[in-house]
Design a protein around this motif. Structure first.
Motif, mmCIF file in Angstrom:
data_model
loop_
_atom_site.group_PDB
_atom_site.id
_atom_site.type_symbol
_atom_site.label_atom_id
_atom_site.label_comp_id
_atom_site.label_asym_id
_atom_site.label_seq_id
_atom_site.Cartn_x
_atom_site.Cartn_y
_atom_site.Cartn_z
ATOM 1 N N ASP A 134 0.800 -1.225 0.000
ATOM 2 C CA ASP A 134 0.000 0.000 0.000
ATOM 3 C C ASP A 134 0.835 1.278 0.000
ATOM 4 O OD1 ASP A 134 -2.224 -1.600 -0.050
ATOM 5 O OD2 ASP A 134 -3.039 -0.914 1.863
ATOM 6 N N PRO A 135 1.822 1.437 0.892
ATOM 7 C CA PRO A 135 2.609 2.682 0.884
ATOM 8 C C PRO A 135 3.347 2.903 -0.440
ATOM 9 C CG PRO A 135 2.977 1.471 2.927
ATOM 10 C CD PRO A 135 2.209 0.569 2.015
ATOM 11 N N LEU A 136 3.839 1.832 -1.041
ATOM 12 C CA LEU A 136 4.553 1.949 -2.311
ATOM 13 C C LEU A 136 3.604 2.413 -3.423
ATOM 14 C CD1 LEU A 136 7.035 1.506 -4.138
ATOM 15 C CD2 LEU A 136 6.298 -0.883 -4.362
ATOM 16 N N TYR A 137 2.431 1.791 -3.526
ATOM 17 C CA TYR A 137 1.476 2.186 -4.566
ATOM 18 C C TYR A 137 1.029 3.634 -4.374
ATOM 19 C CZ TYR A 137 1.193 -2.638 -6.199
ATOM 20 O OH TYR A 137 1.474 -3.885 -6.720
ATOM 21 N N ARG A 138 0.770 4.021 -3.137
ATOM 22 C CA ARG A 138 0.369 5.417 -2.867
ATOM 23 C C ARG A 138 1.476 6.385 -3.285
ATOM 24 N NH1 ARG A 138 -2.152 3.481 1.740
ATOM 25 N NH2 ARG A 138 -4.385 3.737 1.594
ATOM 26 N N LYS A 139 2.701 6.069 -2.889
ATOM 27 C CA LYS A 139 3.842 6.937 -3.219
ATOM 28 C C LYS A 139 3.994 7.091 -4.733
ATOM 29 C CE LYS A 139 8.845 7.264 -2.566
ATOM 30 N NZ LYS A 139 10.036 6.614 -1.998
ATOM 31 N N TYR A 140 3.702 6.019 -5.465
ATOM 32 C CA TYR A 140 3.853 6.059 -6.922
ATOM 33 C C TYR A 140 2.722 6.834 -7.593
ATOM 34 C CZ TYR A 140 5.604 4.706 -11.449
ATOM 35 O OH TYR A 140 6.141 4.744 -12.706
ATOM 36 N N GLY A 141 1.569 6.947 -6.936
ATOM 37 C CA GLY A 141 0.445 7.672 -7.525
ATOM 38 C C GLY A 141 -0.780 6.832 -7.789
ATOM 39 N N PHE A 142 -0.757 5.562 -7.395
ATOM 40 C CA PHE A 142 -1.935 4.710 -7.526
ATOM 41 C C PHE A 142 -2.975 5.142 -6.499
ATOM 42 C CE2 PHE A 142 1.094 2.067 -9.663
ATOM 43 C CZ PHE A 142 0.394 1.148 -10.425
ATOM 44 N N THR A 143 -4.238 4.882 -6.791
ATOM 45 C CA THR A 143 -5.305 5.090 -5.820
ATOM 46 C C THR A 143 -6.023 3.770 -5.582
ATOM 47 O OG1 THR A 143 -6.846 5.747 -7.549
ATOM 48 C CG2 THR A 143 -5.703 7.515 -6.385
ATOM 49 N N ARG A 144 -6.539 3.634 -4.373
ATOM 50 C CA ARG A 144 -7.231 2.403 -3.974
ATOM 51 C C ARG A 144 -8.568 2.326 -4.702
ATOM 52 N NH1 ARG A 144 -6.414 -2.567 -2.065
ATOM 53 N NH2 ARG A 144 -5.458 -2.226 -0.071
ATOM 54 N N ARG A 145 -8.835 1.179 -5.312
ATOM 55 C CA ARG A 145 -10.103 0.924 -6.000
ATOM 56 C C ARG A 145 -10.582 -0.464 -5.604
ATOM 57 N NH1 ARG A 145 -10.804 4.308 -10.841
ATOM 58 N NH2 ARG A 145 -9.784 6.198 -10.123
#
Length: 155
Positions: A134-145
């Motif tokens: 989760d922290p990696l995806y958020r840092k990259y710019g992904f959003t939770r779906r």
């Protein structure tokens, strides 16, 4: 550290399978040997088919001769229902050994998978809902779906 990012080829299938199963072993210690052999055959078949048909790009990250991480992305086309006729990329595996998780390796590996997705014409990039990432995806710019992640600037 002597870090090398290698795009996997057909010659790397054994390494991909072994590393994928090792990553799975960290999360599931209950499988018996018959189940592990079945998973090995399935993983080998998966990589052999998808790498040869260019439906998958995988990277192996080495620190010298030691494997530090790996990841792969699958390409597919969604059926033309409800205006969803898009080329898609799904980051199906993203694993970094614990001793490398606090380095630049996971971010750079994710970057390579996103770049491969864009090179393959993906109009939408998604990833599984692995909580540890989760922290990696958020840092990259992904959003939770729903049950996963989406890189919204490409969705």
């Amino acid at each position: 550290m002597e870090i090398t990012y290698k795009r996997a080829s057909m010659k790397d299938i054994d390494v991909l399978v072994d590393t994928r199963l090792e990553a799975r072993d960290h999360s599931d210690k209950t499988e018996d040997s018959a189940a592990m052999m079945r998973r090995r055959r399935q993983a080998y078949s998966y990589f052999r088919r998808n790498l040869s048909e260019n439906q998958n790009v995988a990277y192996i990250v080495y620190n010298g001769s030691e494997i530090a991480a790996f990841g792969d992305v699958i390409f597919y086309h969604r059926r033309p229902l409800f205006n969803q006729n898009k080329e898609r990329a799904y980051i199906s595996n993203l694993y970094t050994k614990p001793e490398y998780q606090d380095t630049e390796i996971p971010f750079r590996l994710l970057d390579l998978l996103v770049l491969a997705s864009l090179e393959n014409g993906a109009e939408e990039i998604t990833a599984d809902g692995e909580i540890a990432a989760d922290p990696l995806y958020r840092k990259y710019g992904f959003t939770r779906r729903d049950s996963g992640w989406s890189l919204v600037e490409y969705a």
